[in-house]
Motif scaffolding. Structure first.
Motif, PDB file in Angstrom:
ATOM      1  N   SER A  17       1.366  -6.712  -7.083  1.00 31.55           N
ATOM      2  CA  SER A  17       0.842  -6.326  -5.769  1.00 31.55           C
ATOM      3  C   SER A  17      -0.242  -7.294  -5.328  1.00 31.55           C
ATOM      4  O   SER A  17      -0.274  -7.725  -4.172  1.00 31.55           O
ATOM      5  N   LYS A  18      -1.122  -7.642  -6.256  1.00 35.31           N
ATOM      6  CA  LYS A  18      -2.183  -8.600  -5.941  1.00 35.31           C
ATOM      7  C   LYS A  18      -1.588  -9.945  -5.556  1.00 35.31           C
ATOM      8  O   LYS A  18      -2.020 -10.573  -4.582  1.00 35.31           O
ATOM      9  N   ASP A  39       0.828  -1.209   0.000  1.00 31.92           N
ATOM     10  CA  ASP A  39       0.000   0.000   0.000  1.00 31.92           C
ATOM     11  C   ASP A  39       0.864   1.262   0.000  1.00 31.92           C
ATOM     12  O   ASP A  39       0.452   2.300  -0.513  1.00 31.92           O
ATOM     13  N   GLY A  86       1.637   2.084  -3.611  1.00 27.53           N
ATOM     14  CA  GLY A  86       0.520   2.683  -4.334  1.00 27.53           C
ATOM     15  C   GLY A  86      -0.717   1.828  -4.228  1.00 27.53           C
ATOM     16  O   GLY A  86      -0.642   0.623  -3.989  1.00 27.53           O
ATOM     17  N   PHE A  87      -1.861   2.465  -4.433  1.00 31.47           N
ATOM     18  CA  PHE A  87      -3.129   1.762  -4.335  1.00 31.47           C
ATOM     19  C   PHE A  87      -3.662   1.300  -5.689  1.00 31.47           C
ATOM     20  O   PHE A  87      -4.695   0.635  -5.754  1.00 31.47           O
ATOM     21  N   GLU A  88      -2.981   1.649  -6.775  1.00 30.28           N
ATOM     22  CA  GLU A  88      -3.467   1.221  -8.082  1.00 30.28           C
ATOM     23  C   GLU A  88      -3.318  -0.295  -8.199  1.00 30.28           C
ATOM     24  O   GLU A  88      -2.447  -0.906  -7.588  1.00 30.28           O
ATOM     25  N   LEU A  89      -4.220  -0.887  -8.970  1.00 31.31           N
ATOM     26  CA  LEU A  89      -4.206  -2.332  -9.157  1.00 31.31           C
ATOM     27  C   LEU A  89      -2.991  -2.731  -9.992  1.00 31.31           C
ATOM     28  O   LEU A  89      -2.723  -2.149 -11.042  1.00 31.31           O
ATOM     29  N   HIS A  90      -2.265  -3.715  -9.483  1.00 38.24           N
ATOM     30  CA  HIS A  90      -1.114  -4.245 -10.211  1.00 38.24           C
ATOM     31  C   HIS A  90      -1.040  -5.732  -9.916  1.00 38.24           C
ATOM     32  O   HIS A  90      -1.249  -6.159  -8.776  1.00 38.24           O
TER      33      HIS A  90
END
Length: 125
Positions: free
Chosen positions: A94-95, A84, A87-91
């Motif tokens: 990260s997922k 987090d 960044g909070f953008e979907l990647h």
């Protein structure tokens, strides 16, 4: 480039490390509802483990499985916080990191349930 916090040694280093650890536990308890729920589960389960365990090995396994859940939850929360922070953008990466950490929590909970189930079966039947 040297880190000014890495120069501590001896008791000063231990004192600071303990403070950081305590701050981490406090942050997890106040900021992570799953950790808070698991702590309260432990508050209830520790006395039960002392009754349920037949011998020190069973008791240690019961208590250790509870502690393992807390440890893995802390690691999961740390991974989520780091992701987090980026960044909070979907990647996809990260997922994947968050999903893997969540899967580790699930496995620790399943292990804990298995240990507790086996001990309860052994004690009651």
């Amino acid at each position: 480039m040297s880190n000014p916090h890495k120069g501590r040694t001896g008791l000063d280093r231990i004192r600071h490390a303990a403070g950081y650890s305590w701050a981490g536990l406090r942050a997890a308890y106040t900021g992570e509802s799953a950790f808070r729920q698991e702590v309260w589960l432990c508050v209830v389960a520790v006395p039960l483990a002392l009754w349920l365990g037949q011998g020190w090995v069973e008791t240690a396994l019961l208590l250790g499985s509870l502690l393992l859940v807390l440890i893995v939850e802390l690691l999961n929360s740390g991974i989520e916080a780091a992701i987090d922070r980026v960044g909070f953008e979907l990647h996809e990466l990260s997922k994947r990191a968050k999903d893997l950490a969540s899967a580790a929590v699930l496995l620790s909970l399943l292990l804990c349930a298995g240990v507790w189930g086996a001990a309860a079966w052994h004690r009651l039947f």
